[in-house]
Write a protein that holds these residues in place. Sequence first.
Motif, short mmCIF file in Angstrom:
data_model
loop_
_atom_site.label_atom_id
_atom_site.label_comp_id
_atom_site.label_asym_id
_atom_site.label_seq_id
_atom_site.Cartn_x
_atom_site.Cartn_y
_atom_site.Cartn_z
N UNK A 266 -8.77 38.33 107.05
CA UNK A 266 -9.38 37.13 106.51
C UNK A 266 -10.85 36.95 106.80
N UNK A 267 -11.55 38.00 107.16
CA UNK A 267 -12.98 37.93 107.37
C UNK A 267 -13.72 38.35 106.11
N UNK A 268 -14.95 37.88 106.00
CA UNK A 268 -15.72 38.13 104.79
C UNK A 268 -16.84 39.12 105.08
N UNK A 269 -16.86 40.21 104.31
CA UNK A 269 -17.95 41.18 104.36
C UNK A 269 -18.79 40.93 103.11
N UNK A 270 -19.96 40.33 103.30
CA UNK A 270 -20.75 39.86 102.16
C UNK A 270 -22.20 40.27 102.31
N UNK A 271 -22.87 40.42 101.17
CA UNK A 271 -24.27 40.78 101.19
C UNK A 271 -24.92 40.55 99.84
N UNK B 80 -24.79 49.80 91.11
CA UNK B 80 -23.73 50.48 91.83
C UNK B 80 -23.63 49.88 93.23
N UNK B 81 -22.44 49.44 93.60
CA UNK B 81 -22.17 48.89 94.93
C UNK B 81 -21.20 49.84 95.62
N UNK B 82 -21.66 50.43 96.71
CA UNK B 82 -20.90 51.51 97.36
C UNK B 82 -20.60 51.11 98.80
N UNK B 83 -19.31 51.16 99.18
CA UNK B 83 -18.85 50.64 100.46
C UNK B 83 -18.12 51.72 101.26
N UNK B 84 -18.43 51.78 102.57
CA UNK B 84 -17.63 52.57 103.50
C UNK B 84 -17.59 51.81 104.81
N UNK B 85 -16.46 51.15 105.10
CA UNK B 85 -16.36 50.31 106.30
C UNK B 85 -16.23 51.13 107.58
N UNK B 86 -16.06 52.44 107.46
CA UNK B 86 -15.96 53.30 108.64
C UNK B 86 -17.32 53.58 109.26
N UNK B 87 -18.38 53.31 108.52
CA UNK B 87 -19.72 53.58 109.02
C UNK B 87 -20.19 52.47 109.95
N UNK B 88 -21.34 52.68 110.56
CA UNK B 88 -21.86 51.73 111.54
C UNK B 88 -22.46 50.52 110.85
N UNK B 89 -22.70 49.45 111.63
CA UNK B 89 -23.32 48.24 111.10
C UNK B 89 -24.66 48.60 110.48
N UNK C 62 -14.52 29.23 104.93
CA UNK C 62 -13.17 29.60 104.51
C UNK C 62 -12.81 30.98 105.08
N UNK C 63 -13.81 31.85 105.11
CA UNK C 63 -13.64 33.19 105.70
C UNK C 63 -14.84 33.42 106.61
N UNK C 64 -14.60 33.72 107.85
CA UNK C 64 -15.70 33.97 108.77
C UNK C 64 -16.44 35.24 108.38
N UNK C 65 -17.75 35.17 108.35
CA UNK C 65 -18.55 36.35 108.03
C UNK C 65 -18.47 37.36 109.18
N UNK C 66 -18.34 38.63 108.80
CA UNK C 66 -18.30 39.70 109.80
C UNK C 66 -18.99 40.92 109.22
N UNK C 67 -20.12 41.28 109.80
CA UNK C 67 -20.86 42.44 109.30
C UNK C 67 -20.28 43.75 109.79
N UNK C 68 -19.24 43.68 110.63
CA UNK C 68 -18.66 44.90 111.20
C UNK C 68 -17.17 45.02 110.89
N UNK C 69 -16.77 44.64 109.66
CA UNK C 69 -15.37 44.82 109.28
C UNK C 69 -15.04 46.31 109.26
N UNK C 70 -13.80 46.64 109.55
CA UNK C 70 -13.39 48.05 109.59
C UNK C 70 -12.54 48.44 108.39
N UNK C 71 -12.14 47.44 107.57
CA UNK C 71 -11.39 47.75 106.35
C UNK C 71 -11.45 46.56 105.41
N UNK C 72 -11.18 46.81 104.15
CA UNK C 72 -11.12 45.77 103.13
C UNK C 72 -9.69 45.61 102.67
N UNK C 73 -9.37 44.44 102.21
CA UNK C 73 -8.01 44.21 101.74
C UNK C 73 -7.82 44.82 100.35
N UNK C 74 -6.91 45.76 100.24
CA UNK C 74 -6.58 46.38 98.95
C UNK C 74 -5.16 45.97 98.60
#
Length: 759
Positions: free
Chosen positions: A502-507, A522-531, A673-685
């Motif tokens: 329930x955390x928000x990864x936003x930018x 193009x918006x490209x995401x990899x949550x395994x990478x560093x902040x 509604x969703x706490x912002x977190x710049x260091x999420x490790x996965x997205x909800x699929x």
Amino acid sequence: MKIEYGATDSAAESCVLLYDLFGSSYQGEPTVNLFTQPTGNAGFSIKPIDTSRAFYKLDYYQDLNSQGTFSNNASGYFYLPTDSIYKYNFSSSQTDSTSNKHGFNIKINRGETYTTSVDVFVSTGHPRTGTATVLSLTPNLTGTFATLSGSYNFSQKGTWQTLKEKIFMPVAATNSIVTPTYFEVTVKPKTASHPYYSSGSASGFSIGNVEGRTLYLYRGASYVFVQSNSSNINDELYLTTTPNAGGGSSAYEAGFSYYGNEGFDGYAVFNVPYNAPAIVYYNSKKTSSSYVGGKINILGAYNSGNVGNTGNGGNGGNGGNGGNTGSKSISESYQVCFDPTRGELTGSNLNGGYILYKNMQVEQNKPMFKGVLHATKFTSSSRSPYSALLDLTGKGGNSNLVNAMYSSDSYLIFDNRNNLNDGGVADINLKYNKSKTFLIGDSSTQTYDFWFTQVRSSYSKAFLFARSNAIEGDYFVENQGYPQLIYIQDKKIHFNFTSPNGESFAGCTDPLIETNSLYNVTISINTNLSIGSKADIYVNGIKVTVYIISFLNAPSNLSFSNVQSSVANIGNINSVGFQNTNANFYCISSYDGNGESKASSIISAAADPFKKSIRLFWSTVPSAIGYYIYRSSSAVFGNSSLLADINSKNILEYTDENFQLRPGFPKLFPKYNYNYNENVTSLNDDPNAKVSFGNYPISTLSLNHFEGYIYRIAIYSQKLTDYQVIKNYNSFLYRYISQTPSVIGAFSKQKSVILEMKD
């Protein structure tokens, strides 16, 4: 054999969804062709008794009935095997003394618009020149109506020419207890048949097929003047007291009302008053016009005994006018026919050659195209809107077009759906709540690629993509479930993805998107990478700066000044503005779609009893949508401290004239509604998620749709590299750079989007 989605799509193997909205994904606007495509002459329900006056159905491949193929009859043109072409051979013995019409009775409903379209070709060996009717739409309606016709320019024989006609008959609410009488109005150059041929304007009104027709109307009855024919544009009909009036002068307005737009869906209703004069006239409001119409004789009450009695009681029923006979859909018909020799009685003018009719279509317009010509791509039967936007990966992510919007040329466009007050959307079974959902297949690496041109930015947000599992009926529920959102706001590209906890990864980016320009985003995401490395955004192949949102700041530099009240005192008491020098305490917070920031520092503002108002100032918060202002008589704020909701982040001042406070209080900590977190490790699929494109249709019905063209949408289950992004950009630039729908849809450019490669 390997299929690549795009000439050299660098990440084709990981593509989980691909729409080419101006190519193979889009087969055409959903519609139903009401004109049956018979296999031969016998299949027409309207046809001559003389069987020698026959139409032949041609074939793309075969020479049937010794009539040749498509190309044999009209060479040098591109044809499809699905085209439907009929041929009629002219003969000097087959003049219009016996009608050669071939067609069908097409039922229509008043209040709906219908478009007829067909391509016509006449061989060079045919003798006629000039322009003549070859298509007819003959009304079978209650009232006085003209036959609609489509004409071919015989001076350009040997070419395909497109003919289009529109049928629109309004549903008119009237004061009469009986069905109103309808008159169809057109504008034509005057001939000697017009009663004012030698006077005033060169063009005049025709009622039915009669120029300047003299009408006989009855007091107490209702009449409808239909001006949907395109010839009426700029010639709105009105009633006058003199025959030479025009441009709005000498108007007779009692009982007369006009609705819609002349030439499209326009019509006038005349409920004839019982005290109407014996003679009025109908004329045009066009500037400098005169003597355009004709005379109206007004006679004694229509069925005076009945109408008079019910008319008195009818006043009590005025509130039900919308439910009278005018509001019921009356099913009537038009004879829609190929009419190759209409009006031609000279045999030598028909001695040789042939005529071809290609892709004859009669269709009911969608509500957003009420009153206008709107022909779609030909279909011999129908095109369903369900799963109609094809996912070219073959993985089954087809979208519905039930709620889509289309341009005037029937191309898919994202825009306001006229007459419906909402925005177009292509969705994977959101609006109809089917069982199909959309799964990306990877919760760590994802890429979203869009080609688009934004034409307008009417709303604070313009959504390109929305995905969520929180659904209520046909809509998403905002701030619930696990939304994934991509949108444009204040020229910035935004993304907001939710993690499983329930955390928000936003930018967002800097302001980059201008209207009426072509972009590849193009918006490209990899949550395994560093902040700082988890998200990349590219515009036209170039990586741009991304600002990851970790929290929402309150506005800084809150200050005030005393200003003169803009509102006069009420009565004799000084009740407006601040009346004394007491201090007022203020603070301010910012908010976005995810929640509200903590409040700013509190300031104390002493009132000036002479100026009576306090003006507040603050600095902008770039990532906010708006601001909340709070006021208190002390440094402690209660639960009803909300002074104002400023719904634009660009408004940076507010004048308080001692306005009443509302429920709401400043927050000591951010409330999201969703706490912002710049260091999420996965997205909800989420496997239950549904998707919409070009819109985020939410249950509050707030408008937020994208306005313009989206040319291509691709979603990948990997994070594309810099090299892959720029390679794809260069690969597809040829395809979309023109931004002209008809050019983008050309066959030569189709090959740049889908290509089969041998291993």
